[in-house]
Structure formats: C-alpha cells, structure tokens
Design a protein around this motif. Structure first.
Motif, PDB file in Angstrom:
ATOM      1  N   PRO A  11       0.806  -1.214   0.000  1.00 34.30           N
ATOM      2  CA  PRO A  11       0.000   0.000   0.000  1.00 34.30           C
ATOM      3  C   PRO A  11       0.850   1.280   0.000  1.00 34.30           C
ATOM      4  O   PRO A  11       1.766   1.430   0.801  1.00 34.30           O
ATOM      5  N   MET A  12       0.517   2.159  -0.924  1.00 34.99           N
ATOM      6  CA  MET A  12       1.188   3.454  -1.072  1.00 34.99           C
ATOM      7  C   MET A  12       0.156   4.493  -1.514  1.00 34.99           C
ATOM      8  O   MET A  12      -0.881   4.148  -2.065  1.00 34.99           O
ATOM      9  N   LEU A  13       0.494   5.741  -1.317  1.00 35.78           N
ATOM     10  CA  LEU A  13      -0.234   6.857  -1.919  1.00 35.78           C
ATOM     11  C   LEU A  13       0.767   7.635  -2.751  1.00 35.78           C
ATOM     12  O   LEU A  13       1.937   7.747  -2.389  1.00 35.78           O
ATOM     13  N   ILE A  14       0.298   8.195  -3.858  1.00 35.64           N
ATOM     14  CA  ILE A  14       1.131   9.023  -4.715  1.00 35.64           C
ATOM     15  C   ILE A  14       0.567  10.442  -4.668  1.00 35.64           C
ATOM     16  O   ILE A  14      -0.613  10.656  -4.954  1.00 35.64           O
ATOM     17  N   VAL A  15       1.427  11.383  -4.317  1.00 31.91           N
ATOM     18  CA  VAL A  15       1.027  12.774  -4.129  1.00 31.91           C
ATOM     19  C   VAL A  15       1.812  13.643  -5.109  1.00 31.91           C
ATOM     20  O   VAL A  15       3.032  13.512  -5.217  1.00 31.91           O
ATOM     21  N   SER A  16       1.116  14.533  -5.800  1.00 25.14           N
ATOM     22  CA  SER A  16       1.796  15.447  -6.718  1.00 25.14           C
ATOM     23  C   SER A  16       2.549  16.514  -5.947  1.00 25.14           C
ATOM     24  O   SER A  16       2.022  17.107  -4.998  1.00 25.14           O
ATOM     25  N   LEU A  17       3.767  16.780  -6.370  1.00 28.45           N
ATOM     26  CA  LEU A  17       4.580  17.845  -5.772  1.00 28.45           C
ATOM     27  C   LEU A  17       4.377  19.177  -6.493  1.00 28.45           C
ATOM     28  O   LEU A  17       5.018  20.169  -6.138  1.00 28.45           O
ATOM     29  N   LEU A  18       3.506  19.212  -7.486  1.00 26.76           N
ATOM     30  CA  LEU A  18       3.327  20.410  -8.302  1.00 26.76           C
ATOM     31  C   LEU A  18       2.401  21.463  -7.682  1.00 26.76           C
ATOM     32  O   LEU A  18       2.403  22.607  -8.112  1.00 26.76           O
ATOM     33  N   ALA A  19       1.636  21.087  -6.678  1.00 29.95           N
ATOM     34  CA  ALA A  19       0.682  22.023  -6.077  1.00 29.95           C
ATOM     35  C   ALA A  19       1.418  23.218  -5.451  1.00 29.95           C
ATOM     36  O   ALA A  19       2.553  23.073  -4.992  1.00 29.95           O
ATOM     37  N   PRO A  20       0.767  24.375  -5.420  1.00 28.18           N
ATOM     38  CA  PRO A  20       1.361  25.515  -4.714  1.00 28.18           C
ATOM     39  C   PRO A  20       1.650  25.109  -3.258  1.00 28.18           C
ATOM     40  O   PRO A  20       0.892  24.330  -2.665  1.00 28.18           O
ATOM     41  N   PRO A  21       2.735  25.614  -2.679  1.00 26.28           N
ATOM     42  CA  PRO A  21       3.147  25.183  -1.342  1.00 26.28           C
ATOM     43  C   PRO A  21       2.056  25.245  -0.268  1.00 26.28           C
ATOM     44  O   PRO A  21       1.957  24.325   0.548  1.00 26.28           O
ATOM     45  N   ASP A  22       1.232  26.271  -0.253  1.00 20.87           N
ATOM     46  CA  ASP A  22       0.190  26.345   0.778  1.00 20.87           C
ATOM     47  C   ASP A  22      -0.867  25.265   0.580  1.00 20.87           C
ATOM     48  O   ASP A  22      -1.324  24.643   1.540  1.00 20.87           O
ATOM     49  N   VAL A  23      -1.241  25.001  -0.654  1.00 20.60           N
ATOM     50  CA  VAL A  23      -2.217  23.949  -0.970  1.00 20.60           C
ATOM     51  C   VAL A  23      -1.607  22.584  -0.655  1.00 20.60           C
ATOM     52  O   VAL A  23      -2.251  21.716  -0.063  1.00 20.60           O
ATOM     53  N   PHE A  24      -0.346  22.382  -1.053  1.00 16.38           N
ATOM     54  CA  PHE A  24       0.344  21.122  -0.804  1.00 16.38           C
ATOM     55  C   PHE A  24       0.412  20.844   0.695  1.00 16.38           C
ATOM     56  O   PHE A  24       0.102  19.745   1.154  1.00 16.38           O
ATOM     57  N   SER A  25       0.808  21.835   1.466  1.00 14.15           N
ATOM     58  CA  SER A  25       0.960  21.661   2.909  1.00 14.15           C
ATOM     59  C   SER A  25      -0.367  21.312   3.567  1.00 14.15           C
ATOM     60  O   SER A  25      -0.432  20.414   4.416  1.00 14.15           O
ATOM     61  N   ALA A  26      -1.438  21.987   3.189  1.00 14.78           N
ATOM     62  CA  ALA A  26      -2.758  21.718   3.762  1.00 14.78           C
ATOM     63  C   ALA A  26      -3.209  20.290   3.426  1.00 14.78           C
ATOM     64  O   ALA A  26      -3.721  19.577   4.293  1.00 14.78           O
ATOM     65  N   GLY A  27      -3.004  19.864   2.194  1.00 14.12           N
ATOM     66  CA  GLY A  27      -3.371  18.508   1.801  1.00 14.12           C
ATOM     67  C   GLY A  27      -2.501  17.476   2.493  1.00 14.12           C
ATOM     68  O   GLY A  27      -2.984  16.421   2.912  1.00 14.12           O
ATOM     69  N   LEU A  28      -1.234  17.773   2.639  1.00 14.29           N
ATOM     70  CA  LEU A  28      -0.301  16.848   3.268  1.00 14.29           C
ATOM     71  C   LEU A  28      -0.663  16.598   4.722  1.00 14.29           C
ATOM     72  O   LEU A  28      -0.522  15.473   5.223  1.00 14.29           O
ATOM     73  N   GLU A  29      -1.152  17.621   5.399  1.00 21.70           N
ATOM     74  CA  GLU A  29      -1.580  17.444   6.789  1.00 21.70           C
ATOM     75  C   GLU A  29      -2.708  16.422   6.865  1.00 21.70           C
ATOM     76  O   GLU A  29      -2.753  15.593   7.782  1.00 21.70           O
ATOM     77  N   LYS A  30      -3.612  16.425   5.893  1.00 24.65           N
ATOM     78  CA  LYS A  30      -4.713  15.452   5.864  1.00 24.65           C
ATOM     79  C   LYS A  30      -4.204  14.056   5.499  1.00 24.65           C
ATOM     80  O   LYS A  30      -4.679  13.067   6.037  1.00 24.65           O
ATOM     81  N   VAL A  31      -3.221  13.989   4.612  1.00 28.19           N
ATOM     82  CA  VAL A  31      -2.621  12.700   4.267  1.00 28.19           C
ATOM     83  C   VAL A  31      -1.953  12.105   5.507  1.00 28.19           C
ATOM     84  O   VAL A  31      -2.062  10.907   5.774  1.00 28.19           O
ATOM     85  N   ALA A  32      -1.286  12.930   6.289  1.00 31.63           N
ATOM     86  CA  ALA A  32      -0.582  12.453   7.482  1.00 31.63           C
ATOM     87  C   ALA A  32      -1.558  11.858   8.500  1.00 31.63           C
ATOM     88  O   ALA A  32      -1.198  10.927   9.221  1.00 31.63           O
ATOM     89  N   LEU A  33      -2.763  12.351   8.528  1.00 32.50           N
ATOM     90  CA  LEU A  33      -3.766  11.849   9.475  1.00 32.50           C
ATOM     91  C   LEU A  33      -4.493  10.614   8.969  1.00 32.50           C
ATOM     92  O   LEU A  33      -5.174   9.938   9.742  1.00 32.50           O
ATOM     93  N   ALA A  34      -4.356  10.338   7.673  1.00 31.42           N
ATOM     94  CA  ALA A  34      -5.096   9.214   7.075  1.00 31.42           C
ATOM     95  C   ALA A  34      -4.508   7.890   7.489  1.00 31.42           C
ATOM     96  O   ALA A  34      -3.376   7.752   7.824  1.00 31.42           O
TER      97      ALA A  34
END
Length: 89
Positions: free
Chosen positions: A66-89
């Motif tokens: 099991p893995m998740l693939i996350v795009s690094l292309l998002a603007p930093p603020d959008v990326f960071s907000a989404g990453l916080e939700k990924v970390a909780l998943a």
C-alpha cells in the motif's frame, strides 16, 4: 527555476510532515507515501477525496504494498494543507 524551487520546498515539507513515510523521490514531481501493510488504498483515496485532497493509490503504479502518490506540483500552501490530511489518514 520557480518550478524547481516549488518541488524542492514541497519535498522538504513532505519529509517534515510524513517523516520516513515519505519515500525518497528519484525524479519527477510525485511523492510516494508508504502506508501500513494492512492499509486499504481505495478507502484512503476515497476518504481524502471527500476531504478535498486528490491523491492516487499506489496500485496505479504496480507497487506491491500500500502506497499513496502525491503530486509535488501544487502551490506550497495547498500542498501543505493537503499533506496534513494525508498524514492523518
């Protein structure tokens, strides 16, 4: 140069938030996130999508675990907000 800076920033942020779950990026603009062996990628991808975070399951890339693939292309603020939700998943 701006794109390289964004990718570098987002890779660094992924390492900060996810720690060892953020696997080394070999090239490109995708971050691979390791999940627990018993994680259900489909359930996690659906839950994250319901929270407004779009990621791809690792099975799209034939990972054997099991893995998740996350795009690094998002603007930093959008990326960071989404990453916080990924970390909780």
């Amino acid at each position: 140069a701006p794109l390289r800076d964004r990718l570098r920033h987002n890779r660094t942020r992924a390492a900060e938030v996810l720690g060892p779950r953020a696997l080394p990026v070999q090239a490109g603009w995708s971050q691979t996130v390791a999940l627990d062996e018993d994680a259900d990628e489909e359930v996690l991808v659906t839950k994250l999508a319901e929270d407004g975070v779009l990621v791809q399951p690792g099975y799209f890339y034939d990972y054997g675990r099991p893995m998740l693939i996350v795009s690094l292309l998002a603007p930093p603020d959008v990326f960071s907000a989404g990453l916080e939700k990924v970390a909780l998943a």
